[in-house]
Write a protein that holds these residues in place. Structure first.
Motif, PDB file in Angstrom:
ATOM      1  N   UNK A   1       0.850  -1.187   0.000  1.00 15.65           N
ATOM      2  CA  UNK A   1       0.000   0.000   0.000  1.00 15.65           C
ATOM      3  C   UNK A   1       0.882   1.233   0.000  1.00 15.65           C
TER       4      UNK A   1
ATOM      5  N   UNK B   1      -3.233  -5.229  -5.121  1.00 14.42           N
ATOM      6  CA  UNK B   1      -4.241  -6.077  -4.495  1.00 14.42           C
ATOM      7  C   UNK B   1      -4.406  -7.392  -5.260  1.00 14.42           C
ATOM      8  N   UNK B   2      -4.544  -7.303  -6.576  1.00 11.11           N
ATOM      9  CA  UNK B   2      -4.806  -8.508  -7.373  1.00 11.11           C
ATOM     10  C   UNK B   2      -3.640  -9.487  -7.295  1.00 11.11           C
TER      11      UNK B   2
ATOM     12  N   UNK C   1      -7.524  -0.074   4.769  1.00 19.27           N
ATOM     13  CA  UNK C   1      -8.953  -0.176   4.470  1.00 19.27           C
ATOM     14  C   UNK C   1      -9.310   0.290   3.060  1.00 19.27           C
ATOM     15  N   UNK C   2      -8.565   1.244   2.493  1.00 16.00           N
ATOM     16  CA  UNK C   2      -9.039   1.815   1.223  1.00 16.00           C
ATOM     17  C   UNK C   2      -9.095   0.809   0.067  1.00 16.00           C
ATOM     18  N   UNK C   3      -8.093  -0.052  -0.104  1.00 16.37           N
ATOM     19  CA  UNK C   3      -8.226  -1.054  -1.175  1.00 16.37           C
ATOM     20  C   UNK C   3      -9.436  -1.980  -0.965  1.00 16.37           C
TER      21      UNK C   3
ATOM     22  N   UNK D   1     -12.285  -1.098   0.531  1.00 15.31           N
ATOM     23  CA  UNK D   1     -13.468  -0.312   0.180  1.00 15.31           C
ATOM     24  C   UNK D   1     -13.621  -0.190  -1.326  1.00 15.31           C
ATOM     25  N   UNK D   2     -12.494  -0.055  -1.999  1.00 16.60           N
ATOM     26  CA  UNK D   2     -12.528   0.124  -3.450  1.00 16.60           C
ATOM     27  C   UNK D   2     -13.147  -1.103  -4.114  1.00 16.60           C
TER      28      UNK D   2
ATOM     29  N   UNK E   1      -5.212  -2.593   9.069  1.00 22.49           N
ATOM     30  CA  UNK E   1      -4.440  -1.852  10.070  1.00 22.49           C
ATOM     31  C   UNK E   1      -5.127  -0.571  10.536  1.00 22.49           C
ATOM     32  N   UNK E   2      -5.907   0.051   9.656  1.00 25.74           N
ATOM     33  CA  UNK E   2      -6.551   1.319  10.039  1.00 25.74           C
ATOM     34  C   UNK E   2      -8.051   1.142  10.231  1.00 25.74           C
TER      35      UNK E   2
ATOM     36  N   UNK F   1     -15.453   0.834  13.425  1.00 28.34           N
ATOM     37  CA  UNK F   1     -15.814   0.886  12.008  1.00 28.34           C
ATOM     38  C   UNK F   1     -15.854  -0.514  11.396  1.00 28.34           C
TER      39      UNK F   1
END
Lengths: 395, 268
Positions: free
Chosen positions: B56, B80-81, B104-106, B108-109, B130-131, B136
């Protein structure tokens, strides 16, 4: 409608929240509680207001730009945040948070800075209150904002260069958060904009809304007309939030101007709201610049303060509900606007601020006859060397 | 593989009077092909399972070593893939229960549900985000749960009693006990927090506690293993890979380091 406070998850509807490592969560909870207590305490407001009046120089004036109004065919007023001590609106936030740091019994402060204005404002508040201060700044920004680096050092602050990523504001925020994860017991993080995990976006908005509240008194229809339009630049979005918030939901048109960098079509810009998509950056759900796999992209702007791939979550909320319009201005247009204000009105604005002015100049025809208020969020001394270098490179 | 595979691992380790060794490695390092070999080498040297790191660009909880590793893996084409492909091969070839470590962002994407499906297809046992604090966590934990996996949650030295109760009530497959304040990276001293973190969790639940952050040397691993059900070592291993000139050299370095750690986590 605008929200007085985010909900109990720290959200402005779907935006905001607390996407932070567990180590920081207790500190965020404490900060929310302590700020809420302080903000309800008349004693805190007395102390803060006295400093804002005597030390910062509030209220800042509103000046009618006579010659530029004639030239553009509009009725243009400037809210002179550039005349606040240290030369930008950033000090409104840092005075409040530095006082809060004292109340929380912490004696070390960290901050990030892009253009250096938040760093200088934090360094100043810490010098005043006798607090230890470390400011993280990307190495690219250290180069392009050398004047502010020297100012911070003179104020007794340690400036730590950040070499990761592109060495800009995003990397500085990340470095400050990493410091905070290790030092949270003794340290408060004075974040510089309406970004980050709850309660920061709410707290910084509360500390900055004084700008709009003053404007409501200064442009109340008696001494000066009511504004039809209010314009401000948006990086993280604190000066825009400060001047917009009291007007959100009224009939005043609110326009936030992001950095289009080399042009939106080049992909090299900082226009998170205009050209980004929702996701999480620095602990908050908001619009950001990201690729298909959710990697955060590097932003680009000539202005270090707008060179950021995210934006405050409450702006994301305003955008989706069309409470504020967001648009963008390129590097080139911004530099022209610096020269315009300097030569016609004798004011050198910050490159950040110049984005908002550039939009007004560009839209002058459609704004003809209207009363427009510009948040003149910062002075441009820090940018003079960068602009000289640009001109030299062109010649 | 599933959450159940992790549960079996922890009970087997309890029976053998040792902690589980769960190394972290950034997926796609030094390149996507070589990456699987590194995990296999660690399994042969005694790793019980893995944290497969999705590289990341803005890893807020990571120190300089894992930041640099992520940048290098991304530059080598990982993401990610690629990380999910590597995870699938690692589980297939080693049979070791593995979780992904991500931000978290990947997730969520991709969307939590699709992410969980993909993890499940790859054979993962769960995810560490981690975040993502417990506050949440619900949509992510539910999606993983529907696919027979689990979301790991954190307890840090700063975590309050009320927060700790929320973490335990969310029934994670294990609790990540943050051994040190601060980001990932090697430290000089052994953690002084792990014993009390484990004791605090034990007051409420038998959920396994796995210690991570700042555990690099066999001595530090031994000290953490005295109290914790598992030990995560990350930066110390990633550094060895970053310093190696070839995949062969990285494999050799990891075999030695993981072998020493595997010896250290036996309580006898």
């Amino acid at each position: 409608m605008r929200l007085d406070r985010p909900d109990n998850q720290g959200r402005f509807a779907e935006y905001g929240g607390q996407f932070a490592p567990e180590t920081l969560m207790p500190a965020l909870e404490e900060l929310e509680t302590e700020f809420a207590k302080a903000w309800d305490d008349p004693g805190f407001h007395n102390e803060l207001n006295k400093l804002l009046a005597d030390f910062v120089g509030r209220p800042t004036p509103v000046y009618r730009a006579e010659r530029l109004s004639d030239q553009l065919g509009i009725d243009l007023y400037l809210k002179r945040e550039d005349l606040a001590h240290t030369g930008a609106h950033k000090i409104n936030n840092t005075m409040g948070q530095a006082l809060l740091t004292k109340r929380m019994g912490k004696n070390r402060v960290i901050a990030e800075t892009g253009a250096g204005q938040h760093g200088v404002a934090t360094a100043t508040a810490c010098a005043l209150l006798g607090q230890e201060c470390v400011v993280y700044m990307g190495e690219k920004d250290i180069e392009r904002q050398a004047l502010n680096v020297q100012r911070m050092r003179m104020l007794g602050t340690e400036v730590r260069p950040v070499t990761s990523g592109a060495g800009t504001l995003k990397d500085a925020v990340s470095a400050a958060m990493r410091d905070w994860v290790a030092t949270v017991d003794t340290t408060h993080y004075i974040i510089g904009s309406v970004v980050g995990p709850h309660p920061f976006p709410w707290m910084v908005r509360e500390l900055q809304k004084v700008i709009g509240e003053e404007l409501q008194e200064q442009m109340d229809g008696s001494q000066r007309p009511h504004p039809d339009v209010i314009v401000a630049c948006v990086g993280g979005g604190s000066n825009a939030m400060g001047i917009f918030y009291p007007y959100v939901g009224s009939d005043v048109r609110l326009v936030g101007v992001e950095a289009a960098g080399y042009g939106l079509e080049t992909g090299e810009h900082g226009a998170s709201l205009v050209a980004g998509s929702p996701g999480v950056i620095h602990g908050s759900m908001t619009y950001l610049l990201q690729d298909v796999q959710g990697q955060i992209l590097e932003a680009h702007s000539i202005s270090a303060g707008l060179d950021y791939p995210g934006v405050g979550p409450e702006h994301a909320y305003f955008k989706d509900r069309q409470l504020v319009e967001y648009t963008s201005i390129t590097d080139e247009e911004a530099v022209e606007a610096v020269n315009l204000l300097a030569s016609v009105e004798g004011i050198i604005p910050a490159l950040e601020t110049a984005h908002a002015l550039a939009w007004i100049a560009k839209e002058a025809d459609s704004l003809r006859g209207q009363t427009v208020a510009l948040n003149l969020s910062g002075r441009g001394d820090k940018d003079v060397q960068q602009i000289i270098d640009l001109v030299d490179a062109d010649e | 593989m599933s959450r159940q595979a992790l549960a079996e691992l922890f009970s087997r380790c309890r029976a053998e009077n040792r902690a589980a060794l769960l190394p972290y490695m950034t997926a796609g390092l030094p390149d996507p092909e070589g990456s699987v070999r590194l995990f296999v080498a660690m399994a042969e040297a005694g790793a019980d399972g893995f944290e497969v790191g999705i590289p990341y660009a803005d890893p807020l909880m990571d120190g300089p070593v894992i930041q640099a590793a992520g940048d290098r893996a991304l530059a080598a084409g990982s993401g990610v893939e690629v990380a999910l492909d590597i995870l699938e091969q690692v589980v297939a070839e080693t049979g070791r229960p593995s979780v992904v470590m991500t931000y978290v962002n990947p997730v969520l994407r991709m969307g939590p549900e699709v992410f969980a499906q993909r993890l499940s297809q790859a054979g993962a046992s769960g995810a560490i985000i981690a975040d993502l604090p417990v506050d949440e966590a619900l949509p992510f934990a539910s999606a993983l749960d529907r696919h027979g996996m689990g979301l790991v949650l954190f307890v840090a030295p700063t975590t309050t009693e009320a927060r700790l109760e929320n973490v335990v009530q969310a029934s994670p497959p294990f609790v990540y006990g943050v051994a040190e304040l601060g980001v990932t990276g090697e430290r000089d001293m052994a953690s002084s927090h792990i014993g009390s973190l484990v004791a605090r969790v034990r007051k409420h639940s038998e959920v396994p506690v796995v210690a991570g952050v700042g555990i690099a040397t066999p001595d530090q691993a031994r000290s953490a293993a005295a109290a914790a059900d598992g030990v995560i070592v990350g930066s110390a291993l990633v550094r060895r890979v970053m310093e190696a000139d070839t995949v062969d050299a990285a494999e050799d370095a990891l075999r030695v380091a993981v072998g020493e750690l595997a010896d250290a986590i036996r309580r006898d």
